[in-house]
Design a protein around this motif. Structure first.
Motif, short mmCIF file in Angstrom:
data_model
loop_
_atom_site.label_atom_id
_atom_site.label_comp_id
_atom_site.label_asym_id
_atom_site.label_seq_id
_atom_site.Cartn_x
_atom_site.Cartn_y
_atom_site.Cartn_z
N SER A 1 0.82 -1.21 0.00
CA SER A 1 0.00 0.00 0.00
C SER A 1 0.86 1.26 0.00
O SER A 1 2.00 1.26 0.48
N TRP A 2 0.30 2.32 -0.52
CA TRP A 2 0.98 3.61 -0.55
C TRP A 2 1.31 4.06 0.87
O TRP A 2 2.40 4.55 1.15
N GLU A 3 0.37 3.88 1.78
CA GLU A 3 0.57 4.34 3.16
C GLU A 3 1.77 3.65 3.80
O GLU A 3 2.58 4.29 4.49
N GLU A 4 1.91 2.35 3.59
CA GLU A 4 3.04 1.61 4.17
C GLU A 4 4.37 2.09 3.59
O GLU A 4 5.34 2.30 4.31
N GLN A 5 4.41 2.24 2.29
CA GLN A 5 5.65 2.65 1.64
C GLN A 5 6.05 4.07 2.04
O GLN A 5 7.22 4.33 2.32
N TYR A 6 5.08 4.96 2.09
CA TYR A 6 5.38 6.35 2.45
C TYR A 6 5.88 6.45 3.89
O TYR A 6 6.79 7.22 4.19
N ALA A 7 5.29 5.66 4.78
CA ALA A 7 5.69 5.70 6.18
C ALA A 7 7.15 5.28 6.37
O ALA A 7 7.80 5.69 7.33
N HIS A 8 7.67 4.46 5.44
CA HIS A 8 9.04 3.95 5.55
C HIS A 8 9.99 4.61 4.54
O HIS A 8 11.07 4.08 4.28
N ARG A 9 9.62 5.77 4.03
CA ARG A 9 10.40 6.35 2.94
C ARG A 9 11.83 6.74 3.34
O ARG A 9 12.69 6.89 2.47
N PHE A 10 12.10 6.87 4.63
CA PHE A 10 13.45 7.22 5.06
C PHE A 10 14.21 6.02 5.63
O PHE A 10 15.35 6.15 6.06
N ASP A 11 13.55 4.86 5.65
CA ASP A 11 14.20 3.66 6.18
C ASP A 11 14.99 2.94 5.09
O ASP A 11 14.78 3.18 3.90
N TYR B 1 5.87 14.59 -6.84
CA TYR B 1 4.64 14.49 -6.05
C TYR B 1 3.88 13.21 -6.37
O TYR B 1 3.99 12.66 -7.47
N GLN B 2 3.12 12.76 -5.40
CA GLN B 2 2.19 11.65 -5.57
C GLN B 2 0.79 12.17 -5.27
O GLN B 2 0.57 12.81 -4.23
N LEU B 3 -0.14 11.89 -6.17
CA LEU B 3 -1.53 12.30 -5.96
C LEU B 3 -2.22 11.29 -5.04
O LEU B 3 -2.34 10.11 -5.39
N VAL B 4 -2.63 11.74 -3.87
CA VAL B 4 -3.26 10.87 -2.87
C VAL B 4 -4.56 11.51 -2.43
O VAL B 4 -4.56 12.61 -1.87
N ASP B 5 -5.67 10.82 -2.72
CA ASP B 5 -6.99 11.33 -2.33
C ASP B 5 -7.20 12.77 -2.79
O ASP B 5 -7.71 13.62 -2.05
N GLY B 6 -6.81 13.04 -4.00
CA GLY B 6 -7.03 14.35 -4.60
C GLY B 6 -6.04 15.42 -4.19
O GLY B 6 -6.15 16.56 -4.64
N LYS B 7 -5.05 15.08 -3.36
CA LYS B 7 -4.05 16.05 -2.92
C LYS B 7 -2.66 15.59 -3.32
O LYS B 7 -2.35 14.40 -3.32
N LEU B 8 -1.79 16.54 -3.66
CA LEU B 8 -0.42 16.23 -4.03
C LEU B 8 0.46 16.17 -2.78
O LEU B 8 0.52 17.13 -2.01
#
Length: 389
Positions: free
Chosen positions: A169-179, A259-266
Motif C-alpha cells: 500500500s501507498w501508506e506503508e511505503q510512504y511511512a518507511h520512505r526514510f528507512d 509528487y504523488q496524488l493521494v486522495d485528490g491532494k499532491l
C-alpha cells in the motif's frame, strides 16, 4: 529482513571520482543553436531545431501542470532533427518554471548502466555470460534452483522471485520512505520463496535480477558496484552529473520536486531513500547525461559491438519477451525502437532511440502517479518523437 533508519553516509560516485584513475570522459553531445518560441501553455518554453515531430512534442506540454504531471522536460534528437521543451513548475504553489537542466531520479534506467557494466566485464573476460551465477556467488541460491546463467539475469529469465519490501500500500511505503532495506536481504527474501519457473522458459521483469548482478560485479572486480559503474560506464560516456545516492534520500542541486496524488491532494515525495533498488533503480542523473549514455552506448563507445548485441537480442524461445540485457524493444507506429523507462515516487524517466540513432528521445517528468502511469507518460511525452508522417 533487516530494516535500519537513514543513518549511513550516501554513496555519491560520479565521473569525477574516476578521472583520477585515468579513465577519460567521452565528448559531450553538442547541442544545436537553440531558438525560443512562444510558450506552449502552463509556462512552457520550447527550443526547436527542425525536428519532424516538433509540433506533436510541443503539444504534449500544453497545460502543464495538470493532473498527470507537475513538470516535464523533453529532448528529441537524432539525424532527423532536434527539439527541446520544458513546461510546468519547479514546485507546486510556485510560479517558478520547471528546471530544464536539473537532476532527477532515473529509476530503472539505472539498469542500462548495470547491463553495460556487466557486458563490458564480459568483453574483458572477467564475466562469462553462460556461466551460472551460483559459481560466482556460491551459497546465494538454494539447491532448489537450477543453474541460472548471467545472461538469464540480464534478460529477466532467471526465475528468481522478488524480495519483500515495506508493503504494497501507498501508506506503508510512504511511512518507511526514510528507512533502509539492505539489498542483499531483499535478495535473500526472494530466494527463500524458491524458483518461480525454470531458467530460460519465461520472462519476468524484476529488480532482484539486477541486484544480484551488482553483487556479482563486486565479487569479480573487488570494487563497489558504484566504482565499477563510474569507471566502465559513466566515465567513458562523460556522465559528469550522475550519481548513486546510497541511503541519502535527498536530491542535491537544482531539481524539480516530485509528487504523488493521494486522495485528490499532491504529497511531496522528493525525499525518498531508494537504496533497496540499488543497481536496479537508484541512480540520479540529468538530461545531458542520459543522452550521452544512450548515444555513446548505441555507437559502441561503452560496450564492444560483439557484447553490445546482447542489448538488442530478445531471449530465444520465450513467448512474449520484450526485454533484452538492460533494454526493452518497442514498436511505435511501425518503427522499432529500443530503450528503457524508469519510475520512482514522483519521477518518470526514459531514454529511447532507433538503433541507428536517427531518432532519439529523453524525458524527465514529475508524474503524479509515477508507477501506475508509466505507459501513459511515455505515450504522451516520448512516443510522438517516433510517429511517422
Amino acid at each position: 529482513m533487516r530494516v535500519t533508519p537513514f543513518n549511513r553516509r550516501a554513496v555519491l560516485v560520479t565521473v569525477s571520482a574516476v578521472l583520477a584513475l585515468g579513465v577519460g570522459a567521452g565528448s559531450a553531445v553538442a547541442l544545436p543553436r537553440q531558438e525560443r518560441v512562444p510558450g506552449a501553455g502552463g509556462g512552457a518554453v520550447s527550443r526547436v531545431a527542425e525536428h519532424p515531430r516538433a509540433e506533436a512534442l510541443r503539444a504534449a506540454l500544453v497545460g502543464l501542470p495538470d493532473g498527470e504531471a507537475t513538470s516535464a522536460v523533453v529532448r528529441a534528437g537524432g539525424r532527423d532533427g532536434r527539439w527541446e521543451g520544458s513546461a510546468g513548475v519547479r514546485e507546486t504553489g510556485s510560479q517558478d518554471p520547471a528546471v530544464a537542466d536539473g537532476r532527477f531520479r532515473a529509476g530503472s534506467v539505472t539498469k542500462v548502466v548495470t547491463a553495460a557494466l556487466v557486458l563490458r566485464l564480459a568483453a574483458d573476460g572477467k564475466v562469462n555470460l553462460d556461466r551460472p551465477v551460483q559459481s560466482y556467488l556460491p551459497g546465494l541460491l538454494t539447491p532448489e534452483f537450477e543453474p541460472v546463467s548471467v545472461r538469464q539475469l540480464l534478460n529477466h529469465t532467471s526465475g528468481i522471485q522478488p524480495g519483500d519490501g515495506f508493503g504494497d500500500s501507498w501508506e506503508e511505503q510512504y511511512a518507511h520512505r526514510f528507512d533502509t532495506l539492505n539489498p542483499e536481504d531483499v535478495v535473500a527474501a526472494g530466494v527463500v520463496k524458491g524458483p518461480e519457473f525454470s531458467p530460460g522458459t519465461r520472462q519476468h521483469y524484476l529488480n532482484v535480477n539486477y541486484t544480484i548482478l551488482a553483487m556479482l560485479v563486486e565479487k569479480v572486480t573487488g570494487r563497489t558496484y558504484e566504482e565499477g559503474a563510474a569507471r566502465y560506464v559513466l566515465g567513458p560516456a562523460g556522465m559528469r552529473r550522475t550519481s548513486f545516492p546510497g541511503t541519502d534520500p535527498r536530491l542535491h542541486g537544482p531539481h524539480n520536486r516530485g509528487y504523488q496524488l493521494v486522495d485528490g491532494k499532491l504529497v511531496d515525495v522528493t525525499e525518498w531513500n531508494v537504496s533497496d533498488r540499488w543497481a536496479a533503480g537508484d541512480m540520479i542523473s540529468t538530461m545531458d547525461d542520459l543522452e550521452r549514455l544512450m548515444t555513446s552506448l548505441f555507437r559502441g563507445g561503452i560496450v564492444p559491438r560483439p557484447q553490445l548485441e546482447e542489448m538488442f537480442t530478445l531471449p530465444a524461445g520465450v513467448a512474449g519477451a520484450t526485454k533484452s540485457a538492460g533494454l526493452e524493444r518497442f514498436e511505435i507506429d511501425g518503427v522499432e525502437v529500443w530503450g528503457k523507462t524508469g519510475a520512482r515516487p514522483g519521477y518518470n524517466t526514459a531514454v529511447v532511440a532507433t538503433r541507428d540513432l536517427s531518432r532519439t528521445v529523453v524525458y524527465s517528468v514529475t508524474g503524479t502517479d509515477a508507477h501506475a502511469q508509466g505507459l501513459r507518460i511515455g505515450q504522451r511525452f516520448g512516443f510522438p518523437a517516433f510517429l511517422q508522417g
